[in-house]
Design a protein around this motif. Structure first.
Motif, short mmCIF file in Angstrom:
data_model
loop_
_atom_site.label_atom_id
_atom_site.label_comp_id
_atom_site.label_asym_id
_atom_site.label_seq_id
_atom_site.Cartn_x
_atom_site.Cartn_y
_atom_site.Cartn_z
N SER A 2 0.84 -1.20 0.00
CA SER A 2 0.00 0.00 0.00
C SER A 2 0.87 1.25 0.00
N LEU A 37 -4.30 -2.70 -5.19
CA LEU A 37 -3.09 -2.81 -4.38
C LEU A 37 -2.59 -4.24 -4.40
N SER A 41 -0.23 -5.44 1.03
CA SER A 41 -0.89 -4.19 1.42
C SER A 41 -1.66 -4.43 2.72
N MET A 43 -3.97 -2.84 6.30
CA MET A 43 -4.86 -1.86 6.90
C MET A 43 -5.15 -2.34 8.32
N GLY A 53 -4.51 2.84 6.56
CA GLY A 53 -3.91 1.99 5.53
C GLY A 53 -4.96 1.65 4.49
N SER A 54 -4.62 0.71 3.60
CA SER A 54 -5.56 0.36 2.54
C SER A 54 -5.25 -1.04 2.01
N VAL A 55 -6.30 -1.77 1.65
CA VAL A 55 -6.14 -3.08 1.04
C VAL A 55 -6.80 -3.17 -0.33
N SER A 56 -7.58 -2.17 -0.68
CA SER A 56 -8.26 -2.19 -1.97
C SER A 56 -8.85 -0.83 -2.25
N GLY A 57 -10.13 -0.74 -2.26
CA GLY A 57 -10.84 0.50 -2.53
C GLY A 57 -12.32 0.18 -2.67
N GLU A 61 -13.18 -2.39 0.37
CA GLU A 61 -12.55 -1.93 1.60
C GLU A 61 -13.59 -1.72 2.71
#
Length: 122
Positions: A2, A37, A41, A43, A53-57, A61
């Motif tokens: 990420s 991502l 990655s 979160m 944080g982030s794992v996708s969108g 998410e």
């Protein structure tokens, strides 16, 4: 990985834990096709729904946050969740294109060296 610094994610997780909040860690463990991502990655999600944080969108998410909260409420240790999104319906759920992604979520009680080690692609 990420675009949010890994160190910051774990510093915040440590702060939440020290303030007696339950914390889940979500990690992308596998992808196929297109995914926003990559593997590794991460979160964190607190029991009250804060995340960093982030794992996708998009809706993926949001669903990960929901699953993390559920995991902690139900006192489960871990869970793997899979998302399969076709190109045809990707825009409907807030993603640019289709693909598959697997995310491993786990409640963490402390931050340790093992959490700082990124998974590698098989």
């Amino acid at each position: 990985m990420s675009n949010f610094p890994e160190k910051k994610i774990f510093e915040e997780a440590d702060n939440w834990i020290k303030n007696n909040k339950k914390v889940s860690l979500a990690t992308v463990v596998q992808t196929w096709g297109s995914s926003p991502l990559g593997i590794g990655s991460r979160m964190i999600v607190s029991e009250d729904g804060n995340f960093l944080g982030s794992v996708s969108g998009g809706c993926v998410e949001a669903k990960v946050v929901e699953e993390c909260i559920s995991l902690m409420k139900n006192k489960k240790i871990c869970k793997k969740i899979d998302f399969n999104v076709s190109n045809e319906n990707a825009w409907e759920i807030g993603l640019a294109c289709g693909g598959d992604i697997s995310i491993y979520i786990e409640e963490i009680k402390s931050v340790s060296y093992t959490h700082l080690t990124l998974p590698t692609k098989a």
